[in-house]
Enzyme design. Structure first.
Site, PDB file in Angstrom:
ATOM      1  N   CYS A   1      23.558  46.455  56.751  1.00 46.32           N
ATOM      2  CA  CYS A   1      24.022  46.126  58.093  1.00 46.32           C
ATOM      3  C   CYS A   1      22.865  46.233  59.081  1.00 46.32           C
ATOM      4  O   CYS A   1      21.849  46.845  58.821  1.00 46.32           O
ATOM      5  CB  CYS A   1      25.113  47.098  58.516  1.00 46.32           C
ATOM      6  SG  CYS A   1      26.472  47.157  57.337  1.00 46.32           S
TER       7      CYS A   1
ATOM      8  N   ARG B   1      18.769  40.397  56.725  1.00 50.86           N
ATOM      9  CA  ARG B   1      19.250  41.512  55.877  1.00 50.86           C
ATOM     10  C   ARG B   1      20.509  41.123  55.114  1.00 50.86           C
ATOM     11  O   ARG B   1      20.924  41.817  54.210  1.00 50.86           O
ATOM     12  CB  ARG B   1      19.526  42.729  56.773  1.00 50.86           C
ATOM     13  CG  ARG B   1      18.316  43.169  57.570  1.00 50.86           C
ATOM     14  CD  ARG B   1      18.727  43.966  58.799  1.00 50.86           C
ATOM     15  NE  ARG B   1      19.074  45.320  58.477  1.00 50.86           N
ATOM     16  CZ  ARG B   1      18.282  46.371  58.701  1.00 50.86           C
ATOM     17  NH1 ARG B   1      17.114  46.191  59.254  1.00 50.86           N
ATOM     18  NH2 ARG B   1      18.641  47.575  58.386  1.00 50.86           N
TER      19      ARG B   1
ATOM     20  N   TRP C   1      27.415  44.019  56.504  1.00 46.86           N
ATOM     21  CA  TRP C   1      27.457  43.620  55.096  1.00 46.86           C
ATOM     22  C   TRP C   1      28.544  44.475  54.478  1.00 46.86           C
ATOM     23  O   TRP C   1      28.388  45.686  54.357  1.00 46.86           O
ATOM     24  CB  TRP C   1      26.100  43.871  54.444  1.00 46.86           C
ATOM     25  CG  TRP C   1      26.011  43.422  53.030  1.00 46.86           C
ATOM     26  CD1 TRP C   1      26.066  42.135  52.565  1.00 46.86           C
ATOM     27  CD2 TRP C   1      25.893  44.243  51.860  1.00 46.86           C
ATOM     28  NE1 TRP C   1      25.955  42.110  51.190  1.00 46.86           N
ATOM     29  CE2 TRP C   1      25.864  43.381  50.731  1.00 46.86           C
ATOM     30  CE3 TRP C   1      25.795  45.610  51.655  1.00 46.86           C
ATOM     31  CZ2 TRP C   1      25.724  43.856  49.442  1.00 46.86           C
ATOM     32  CZ3 TRP C   1      25.661  46.090  50.363  1.00 46.86           C
ATOM     33  CH2 TRP C   1      25.635  45.210  49.270  1.00 46.86           C
TER      34      TRP C   1
ATOM     35  N   ASN D   1      25.793  51.726  59.918  1.00 42.94           N
ATOM     36  CA  ASN D   1      25.165  51.189  58.713  1.00 42.94           C
ATOM     37  C   ASN D   1      25.152  52.318  57.700  1.00 42.94           C
ATOM     38  O   ASN D   1      24.728  53.429  58.008  1.00 42.94           O
ATOM     39  CB  ASN D   1      23.723  50.731  59.013  1.00 42.94           C
ATOM     40  CG  ASN D   1      23.040  50.186  57.760  1.00 42.94           C
ATOM     41  OD1 ASN D   1      23.707  49.827  56.797  1.00 42.94           O
ATOM     42  ND2 ASN D   1      21.725  50.136  57.771  1.00 42.94           N
ATOM     43  N   GLY D   2      25.669  52.065  56.492  1.00 36.09           N
ATOM     44  CA  GLY D   2      25.684  53.098  55.456  1.00 36.09           C
ATOM     45  C   GLY D   2      27.079  53.229  54.874  1.00 36.09           C
ATOM     46  O   GLY D   2      27.928  52.361  55.045  1.00 36.09           O
TER      47      GLY D   2
ATOM     48  N   GLU E   1      12.744  38.513  35.670  1.00 30.97           N
ATOM     49  CA  GLU E   1      12.656  38.104  37.072  1.00 30.97           C
ATOM     50  C   GLU E   1      13.105  36.662  37.243  1.00 30.97           C
ATOM     51  O   GLU E   1      13.835  36.330  38.188  1.00 30.97           O
ATOM     52  CB  GLU E   1      11.234  38.304  37.579  1.00 30.97           C
ATOM     53  CG  GLU E   1      10.886  37.631  38.898  1.00 30.97           C
ATOM     54  CD  GLU E   1      11.738  38.098  40.085  1.00 30.97           C
ATOM     55  OE1 GLU E   1      12.524  39.065  39.928  1.00 30.97           O
ATOM     56  OE2 GLU E   1      11.646  37.473  41.157  1.00 30.97           O
TER      57      GLU E   1
ATOM     58  N   LYS F   1      16.149  35.500  39.714  1.00 30.14           N
ATOM     59  CA  LYS F   1      15.988  34.471  40.760  1.00 30.14           C
ATOM     60  C   LYS F   1      17.060  33.414  40.617  1.00 30.14           C
ATOM     61  O   LYS F   1      17.704  33.028  41.591  1.00 30.14           O
ATOM     62  CB  LYS F   1      14.584  33.837  40.650  1.00 30.14           C
ATOM     63  CG  LYS F   1      13.478  34.715  41.167  1.00 30.14           C
ATOM     64  CD  LYS F   1      13.358  34.664  42.656  1.00 30.14           C
ATOM     65  CE  LYS F   1      13.598  35.896  43.463  1.00 30.14           C
ATOM     66  NZ  LYS F   1      13.642  37.212  42.969  1.00 30.14           N
TER      67      LYS F   1
ATOM     68  N   GLU G   1      20.718  34.848  41.316  1.00 37.58           N
ATOM     69  CA  GLU G   1      21.023  35.389  42.648  1.00 37.58           C
ATOM     70  C   GLU G   1      21.071  34.306  43.722  1.00 37.58           C
ATOM     71  O   GLU G   1      21.693  34.504  44.761  1.00 37.58           O
ATOM     72  CB  GLU G   1      20.059  36.487  43.045  1.00 37.58           C
ATOM     73  CG  GLU G   1      18.671  36.046  43.415  1.00 37.58           C
ATOM     74  CD  GLU G   1      17.836  37.194  43.974  1.00 37.58           C
ATOM     75  OE1 GLU G   1      18.359  38.023  44.736  1.00 37.58           O
ATOM     76  OE2 GLU G   1      16.644  37.255  43.640  1.00 37.58           O
TER      77      GLU G   1
ATOM     78  N   HIS H   1      18.013  39.258  17.203  1.00 38.27           N
ATOM     79  CA  HIS H   1      18.874  40.434  16.994  1.00 38.27           C
ATOM     80  C   HIS H   1      20.191  40.289  17.744  1.00 38.27           C
ATOM     81  O   HIS H   1      20.747  41.273  18.220  1.00 38.27           O
ATOM     82  CB  HIS H   1      18.122  41.693  17.446  1.00 38.27           C
ATOM     83  CG  HIS H   1      16.864  41.923  16.678  1.00 38.27           C
ATOM     84  ND1 HIS H   1      16.839  42.336  15.362  1.00 38.27           N
ATOM     85  CD2 HIS H   1      15.567  41.728  17.025  1.00 38.27           C
ATOM     86  CE1 HIS H   1      15.595  42.418  14.942  1.00 38.27           C
ATOM     87  NE2 HIS H   1      14.802  42.056  15.932  1.00 38.27           N
TER      88      HIS H   1
ATOM     89  N   LYS I   1      19.425  41.686  52.014  1.00 35.63           N
ATOM     90  CA  LYS I   1      17.980  41.699  51.801  1.00 35.63           C
ATOM     91  C   LYS I   1      17.505  43.085  51.382  1.00 35.63           C
ATOM     92  O   LYS I   1      16.594  43.209  50.584  1.00 35.63           O
ATOM     93  CB  LYS I   1      17.239  41.272  53.077  1.00 35.63           C
ATOM     94  CG  LYS I   1      15.722  41.238  52.924  1.00 35.63           C
ATOM     95  CD  LYS I   1      15.272  40.297  51.828  1.00 35.63           C
ATOM     96  CE  LYS I   1      13.773  40.308  51.636  1.00 35.63           C
ATOM     97  NZ  LYS I   1      13.353  39.565  50.422  1.00 35.63           N
TER      98      LYS I   1
HETATM   99  C1  AGP Z   1      15.292  40.275  44.653  1.00 32.23           C
HETATM  100  O1  AGP Z   1      15.187  38.867  44.782  1.00 32.23           O
HETATM  101  C2  AGP Z   1      16.534  40.833  45.268  1.00 32.23           C
HETATM  102  N1  AGP Z   1      16.665  40.449  46.627  1.00 32.23           N
HETATM  103  C3  AGP Z   1      16.688  42.330  45.029  1.00 32.23           C
HETATM  104  O2  AGP Z   1      16.713  42.533  43.629  1.00 32.23           O
HETATM  105  C4  AGP Z   1      15.580  43.245  45.605  1.00 32.23           C
HETATM  106  O3  AGP Z   1      14.372  43.035  44.914  1.00 32.23           O
HETATM  107  C5  AGP Z   1      16.016  44.697  45.424  1.00 32.23           C
HETATM  108  O4  AGP Z   1      17.211  44.894  46.157  1.00 32.23           O
HETATM  109  C6  AGP Z   1      14.954  45.721  45.889  1.00 32.23           C
HETATM  110  O5  AGP Z   1      14.723  45.558  47.264  1.00 32.23           O
HETATM  111  P1  AGP Z   1      13.439  46.317  47.887  1.00 32.23           P
HETATM  112  O6  AGP Z   1      12.234  45.741  47.207  1.00 32.23           O
HETATM  113  O7  AGP Z   1      13.482  46.045  49.346  1.00 32.23           O
HETATM  114  O8  AGP Z   1      13.605  47.791  47.561  1.00 32.23           O
END
Ligand code: AGP
Length: 609
Positions: A2, A27, A74, A98-99, A481, A485, A488, A504, A604
């Site tokens: 948030c 965010r 969020w 936020n939290g 990774e 990508k 997500e 396996h 974010k």
């Molecule tokens: C990556 O594309 C994602 N947005 C997510 O996995 C991100 O890398 C993860 O939440 C860690 O965020 P940070 O690097 O700000 O700690």
């Protein structure tokens, strides 16, 4: 994550708060709202969805007032509806949060029994009624706020305004970041310096347990025990220019194309190009890299995958034992930390709650903590013993791209430094490896010329229901990774596997409808990776082979599709191979019509556990 903004102002605050909230959009959020004092009374405007909808509500029903708070939510507890949108309020107090308030159910029951009426399903709303309950007992707003937050468990950053209290703003922080901004005639509260940049570059970050009392441009901060506290005021470098897309369709596209430049900036911090050699301007860091008995690496998501590549490099180049774990797992398994150990936490935002909590646990267990971050004023940076900056610039797209490759560039330099410090690398080795690193920007510029070809392949990949990514050695984390990508931002199911693992079990998934993306640098793992690829093709799997020209000539004949990566030292392959993975996901997401920069359900930076 948030976003919070508060202003105890000298001007009409609603439009200004709205602009500040726009700087927090990156965010990720799914509703928003603003509350102000109008002739001493609390009034709110809230809406689900994007800030453009809140803007429309404000145009239909203007919100006057010079003291106010705003929020981008969020959702954690309760759907993204108007009723659950912040600010939450009753007649006496309005708050934004936020939290996660972990004891909200007990508090809600206690307050309901006292006759308080709740309107939302959120955890945050308990703060309204708890503060209000103390006000009902005759406490002043400052005391009511401090008493109330002492009863909250979990993580929170809060901003609040009070009926009849023009120019009073109160902030509180525990676990989720909150900054106080110092202006000429007014003061501010914000989730980060970026949100406050249009008003001031003078900010102080609250510490856990702090409560900030803002009256006009006067600020008093009290610590968890209620004692007056001084928090250092820093001049931030957060740009006041709202980051724009520089002509690109999405922030993600812009940030993919920024990689040559920002990787160059990051390398310039860790290398001396004249050698070239590693040049760390930090004796404590050099000592830790040379003498640590073990390095624990911990992070989340893409940052974790960067750490996984780092493990290969630290162990191979420096013979430094590395243990790596997801931050959300590490402390819960009560790990065995060694005497003389160091722990490296990787985080673009520097605010990821799991990573921050893991850092605190490692520190409590005697580890020297290092933070590899893109935001040097962040909570993780402030709590680490040693800060390792990357220079990616603000990363707005939720999908991490330039931060990932900058993290890898920094990790490569640190692994070389560790190798030299531990006597495992010669000066010649160092020179060769640093030369390879300095060639990365040129190779990426070269590779980006083939973007149109990858756009077409991304459109093909978007048609699949399931996609597999394979890699060996340092390319295995790249397979993970690449899969992250894709899933997500395009919502296509994808999994990354160690190529040798396919036989396996996962090979049972293979048929002509499952694209298998094989990352095969022409390195020592190439032949074995090609064998795994042929096992897939023998079962009708459609392979997209990513390799250099020599690798494609050697093994690409029967591949469904091929992507050529520039010929380069195998050492830098994990950084170069990230680019095709990013572009494939980007164009698949466009083909699927998803919200590339703010994919559904994602934030974010995840500042809740
Ligand atoms: C990556 O594309 C994602 N947005 C997510 O996995 C991100 O890398 C993860 O939440 C860690 O965020 P940070 O690097 O700000 O700690």
């Amino acid at each position: 994550m948030c976003g919070i903004v508060g202003i105890a102002g000298t001007q009409e605050v609603a439009p200004v708060i709205l602009e500040a909230l726009k700087r927090l959009e990156y965010r990720g959020y799914d509703s928003a709202g603003i509350a102000t004092l109008v002739d001493g009374r609390i009034e709110r405007r809230r809406s689900p969805g994007k800030l453009s909808r809140l803007d429309a509500v404000l145009r239909d029903e203007p919100l006057p007032g010079r003291t106010g708070i705003g929020h981008t939510r969020w959702a954690t507890h309760g759907a993204p509806t108007v009723i659950n949108a912040h600010p939450h309020a009753n007649a006496r107090v309005a708050i934004v949060h936020n939290g996660i308030i972990e004891n909200f159910r007990d508090l809600r029951s206690e307050l309901l029994a006292k006759g308080h009426k709740f309107e939302s399903e959120t955890d945050s709303e308990v703060a309204v009624h708890l503060i209000s309950d103390y006000l009902d007992q005759g406490l002043a707003p400052e005391d009511a706020a401090q008493e109330a937050v002492r009863r909250l468990t979990g993580a929170y950053s809060l901003a609040m305004i009070f009926r009849g209290e023009e120019s009073l703003l109160i902030g509180a922080r525990k676990g989720s970041p909150l900054a106080v901004g110092y202006g000429e005639h007014e003061a501010y509260l914000g989730s980060d310096a970026f949100a406050l940049a249009p008003f001031t570059n003078r900010v102080a970050y609250l510490e856990d347990g702090d409560v900030a009392i803002v009256r006009g441009n006067q600020v008093s901060i009290f610590d968890a025990k209620g004692r007056p506290a001084n928090r250092e005021v820093v001049i931030t470098n957060a740009s006041s220019a709202l980051v724009d897309k520089a002509g690109h369709r999405h922030f993600m596209a812009k940030e993919i194309h920024e990689q040559p430049e920002v990787i160059g900036h990051t390398l310039a911090h860790y290398l001396d190009a004249a050698g070239p050699n590693v040049a760390l301007d930090n004796d404590k860091l050099s000592k830790v890299l040379a003498s640590a008995t073990r390095l624990t690496i911990s992070a989340c998501g893409t940052a974790y995958y960067a750490g996984l590549v780092g493990k290969y490099w630290f162990e191979k180049l420096a013979r430094l034992p590395v243990e790596i774990d997801f931050a959300s797992e590490l402390r819960y398994r009560d790990p065995v930390y060694p005497e003389g150990g160091a722990a490296l936490f990787i985080s673009q935002s520097g605010e990821t709650a799991d990573t921050l909590a893991a850092l605190r646990d490692a520190k409590a267990n005697g580890q020297t903590t290092l933070a590899l971050v893109n935001v040097v004023e962040s909570s993780i940076a402030r709590e680490a013993d040693i800060v390792l900056p990357i220079f990616a610039g603000p990363e707005i797209g939720v999908a991490s791209t330039k931060a990932f490759t900058c993290q890898l560039a920094a990790l490569a330099a640190l692994a070389i430094a560790a190798g030299r410090g531990r006597g495992k690398l010669s000066a010649e080795d160092e020179k060769r490896l640093c030369t390879a690193l300095l060639e990365i920007p040129r190779h990426i510029v070269e590779f980006l010329k083939s973007e149109a070809k990858i756009e077409a392949l991304g459109q093909e990949v978007a048609k699949a229901r399931d996609v597999l990514y394979l890699g060996r050695g340092p390319s295995f984390p790249l397979a993970l990774e690449g899969a992250l990508k894709l899933k997500e931002i395009s919502y296509v199911h994808a999994e990354g596997y160690a190529a040798g693992e396919m036989k396996h079990g996962p090979i049972a998934l293979i048929d002509e409808n499952v694209p298998v993306i094989v990352m095969a640098p022409h390195d020592g793992f190439f032949e074995k990776t090609v064998s795994n690829m042929q096992e897939v093709m023998a079962r009708g799997g459609k392979v997209l082979l990513i390799s250099e020209r020599a690798g494609l000539d050697r093994a690409g004949t029967d591949a469904w599709a091929k992507i050529e990566v520039p010929d380069a030292d195998a050492f830098i392959a994990p950084i170069l191979y990230a680019i095709p993975a990013q572009l494939l996901a980007y164009y698949a997401a466009i083909a699927k019509g998803s919200d590339v920069d703010q994919p559904r359900n994602l934030a974010k930076s995840v500042t809740v556990e």
